[in-house]
Design a protein around this motif. Structure first.
Motif, short mmCIF file in Angstrom:
data_model
loop_
_atom_site.label_atom_id
_atom_site.label_comp_id
_atom_site.label_asym_id
_atom_site.label_seq_id
_atom_site.Cartn_x
_atom_site.Cartn_y
_atom_site.Cartn_z
N THR A 1 -26.91 -74.60 12.54
CA THR A 1 -25.83 -73.81 13.15
C THR A 1 -24.54 -73.95 12.34
O THR A 1 -23.68 -73.08 12.38
N TYR A 2 -24.41 -75.07 11.59
CA TYR A 2 -23.26 -75.23 10.69
C TYR A 2 -23.55 -74.59 9.33
O TYR A 2 -22.78 -73.81 8.81
N ARG A 3 -24.72 -74.96 8.76
CA ARG A 3 -25.05 -74.48 7.40
C ARG A 3 -25.09 -72.95 7.36
O ARG A 3 -24.67 -72.33 6.39
N PHE A 4 -25.65 -72.35 8.43
CA PHE A 4 -25.79 -70.90 8.40
C PHE A 4 -24.82 -70.20 9.38
O PHE A 4 -25.10 -69.09 9.84
N ALA A 5 -23.70 -70.87 9.67
CA ALA A 5 -22.74 -70.31 10.65
C ALA A 5 -22.33 -68.89 10.27
O ALA A 5 -22.34 -67.97 11.11
N GLU A 6 -22.02 -68.69 9.00
CA GLU A 6 -21.56 -67.37 8.55
C GLU A 6 -22.70 -66.36 8.63
O GLU A 6 -22.50 -65.21 9.04
N ALA A 7 -23.88 -66.80 8.24
CA ALA A 7 -25.05 -65.90 8.26
C ALA A 7 -25.34 -65.42 9.68
O ALA A 7 -25.65 -64.23 9.90
N TYR A 8 -25.23 -66.32 10.67
CA TYR A 8 -25.46 -65.91 12.07
C TYR A 8 -24.45 -64.84 12.47
O TYR A 8 -24.79 -63.89 13.19
N GLN A 9 -23.22 -64.99 12.03
CA GLN A 9 -22.20 -64.00 12.40
C GLN A 9 -22.45 -62.67 11.70
O GLN A 9 -22.37 -61.60 12.31
N LEU A 10 -22.77 -62.74 10.42
CA LEU A 10 -22.96 -61.50 9.65
C LEU A 10 -24.17 -60.70 10.15
O LEU A 10 -24.12 -59.48 10.24
N GLU A 11 -25.26 -61.42 10.50
CA GLU A 11 -26.45 -60.67 10.96
C GLU A 11 -26.15 -59.96 12.27
O GLU A 11 -26.53 -58.81 12.48
N MET A 12 -25.43 -60.65 13.18
CA MET A 12 -25.18 -60.04 14.49
C MET A 12 -24.16 -58.89 14.38
O MET A 12 -24.31 -57.86 15.02
N GLN A 13 -23.14 -59.08 13.51
CA GLN A 13 -22.17 -57.99 13.33
C GLN A 13 -22.87 -56.75 12.76
O GLN A 13 -22.59 -55.62 13.15
N ASP A 14 -23.79 -56.98 11.86
CA ASP A 14 -24.54 -55.88 11.25
C ASP A 14 -25.37 -55.15 12.33
O ASP A 14 -25.40 -53.91 12.38
N PHE A 15 -26.00 -55.94 13.20
CA PHE A 15 -26.79 -55.33 14.29
C PHE A 15 -25.87 -54.50 15.20
O PHE A 15 -26.17 -53.35 15.53
N ILE A 16 -24.74 -55.08 15.57
CA ILE A 16 -23.79 -54.39 16.47
C ILE A 16 -23.30 -53.09 15.82
O ILE A 16 -23.29 -52.03 16.44
N ASP A 17 -22.90 -53.19 14.55
CA ASP A 17 -22.33 -52.01 13.87
C ASP A 17 -23.34 -50.87 13.80
O ASP A 17 -23.01 -49.72 14.06
N ARG B 1 -31.09 -66.07 7.32
CA ARG B 1 -30.82 -66.51 5.94
C ARG B 1 -30.57 -65.34 4.99
O ARG B 1 -29.89 -65.48 4.00
N ARG B 2 -31.15 -64.17 5.30
CA ARG B 2 -30.95 -63.02 4.42
C ARG B 2 -29.47 -62.61 4.37
O ARG B 2 -29.06 -61.89 3.48
N TYR B 3 -28.69 -63.06 5.36
CA TYR B 3 -27.26 -62.71 5.39
C TYR B 3 -26.38 -63.80 4.79
O TYR B 3 -25.18 -63.63 4.69
N ASP B 4 -26.98 -64.93 4.41
CA ASP B 4 -26.20 -66.01 3.81
C ASP B 4 -25.71 -65.57 2.42
O ASP B 4 -26.51 -65.09 1.61
#
Ligand code: ISE
Length: 340
Positions: A274-290, A126-129
């Protein structure tokens, strides 16, 4: 390409894997492990991963074909791969909760302190939403003055699993608010209290008390109430309202189009997180990867945030028996986390 080892291949692992394969940049899953080998085979098949099944967690973590680890196993099985990753000096993303006991969270924090470095990011997505981010910025820039009170709603249409019981309302659901409230209010918890409201006759699980109301009091005096149900029937509905000295800031009811149709004005409501926070899930993982790719410490929620959440959740579960407020005592915060 960052090479990822995936531990645990259930529902949330599918969400992250779909994102890594279809939406995110710079990473691929090269090794997977699950206590049930059928689940490991299925995820490889479903997403056509060029990955191998590791014989054990230790083999996966220490494989030269793995640069960073994703922990998506059962809540009480997070600690083993996290400790192995820290020992191997590899970044590790762990789904929430960090661990289910204070003792296990302390082991993780102690392991990072011993290595003198942070490796862990906890999946408090949620911190990435974008809306929670705006809420945080609004509070941090002083637009509404000091935050005094708050109200949160955490409703799911139906329980996530058949074994979702009374304590799960805290360590699976309310744990998200526990993390978000101390982050938004920039404060630690003084006490937590859980009360049971009139029970919903549509709740089919006799081991689940539903609905519940959780109240946290912060060290500086702010009070936040969270209304929780896993049987809302109509959809997944998350709200967060912060009342400050000179204004209120709150998440919109639903970040959706307004529809005028068939004699009604309405907004669609998402079915689940998984729908409401779809973008947040992507942003948190991209941040971890980067961060992992750049050899930087993870920037997301830390093991210390995970520990705060676990201690608070533990006391909230204790409060479920008496329905009285329980004081929260945290261990002393190590230097490693003080600038975070
Ligand atoms: C589930 O386990 C989650 O993590 C969701 O984010 C949460 O909203 C839901 O209530 C839980 O059951």
């Amino acid at each position: 390409m960052l090479k990822l080892g995936l531990v645990g291949c259930g529902a949330i692992a599918h969400t992250h894997t779909a994102n890594i394969v279809n939406h995110l940049k710079g990473a691929q899953i090269t090794q997977v492990y699950d206590v049930f080998s059928a689940a490991a085979k299925k995820i490889i098949r479903d997403y056509k991963l060029k990955a191998e099944i590791a014989p054990s967690i230790d083999d996966l973590v220490n494989s030269p074909d793995v640069d960073a680890i994703l922990v998506c196993s059962r809540n009480d099985a997070h600690v083993e791969p996290i400790l192995a990753a820290i020992k191997a000096h590899k970044p590790v993303f762990s789904e929430k909760p960090l661990a289910t006991t204070l003792a296990d969270c302390q082991k993780i924090v102690a392991a990072e302190v011993k290595e003198g470095q942070r490796f862990v990011q906890v999946g408090f997505m949620r911190r990435y939403d974008p809306f929670y981010q705006q809420l945080k910025e609004t509070i941090d820039t002083g637009k509404i003055g000091q935050p005094l009170m708050g109200y949160c709603r955490h409703f799911t249409a139906e329980p996530a699993t058949n074994y979702f019981e009374t304590p799960n309302m805290i360590n699976d659901a309310f744990i998200h608010e526990i993390d978000i409230i101390h982050w938004l209010f920039n404060d630690d918890y003084d006490s937590v209290q859980v009360q049971f409201a009139r029970q919903n006759s549509l709740n089919k699980n006799e081991n689940l008390t539903d609905p519940q109301i959780a109240t946290v009091k912060m060290k500086h005096g702010a009070i936040v109430n969270t209304y929780l149900t896993q049987n809302a029937q109509y959809g997944y509905d998350v709200k967060c309202q912060v009342i400050g000295e000179k204004g209120i800031a709150e998440l919109p009811d639903m970040p959706k189009l307004e529809m005028h149709q068939a004699g009604k004005i309405y907004h669609e409501i998402d079915h689940d997180w998984t729908y409401r926070f779809a973008e947040a899930y992507q942003l948190e993982m991209q941040d971890f990867i980067d961060h992992a790719q750049n050899n930087e410490d993870p920037a997301g929620p830390t093991a210390w945030d995970g520990l705060i959440a676990a201690v608070t959740a533990d006391n909230a579960i204790k409060s479920q028996s008496s329905q009285q407020a329980i004081k929260i005592e945290l261990p002393e915060q190590p230097q490693l986390y003080q600038s975070k």
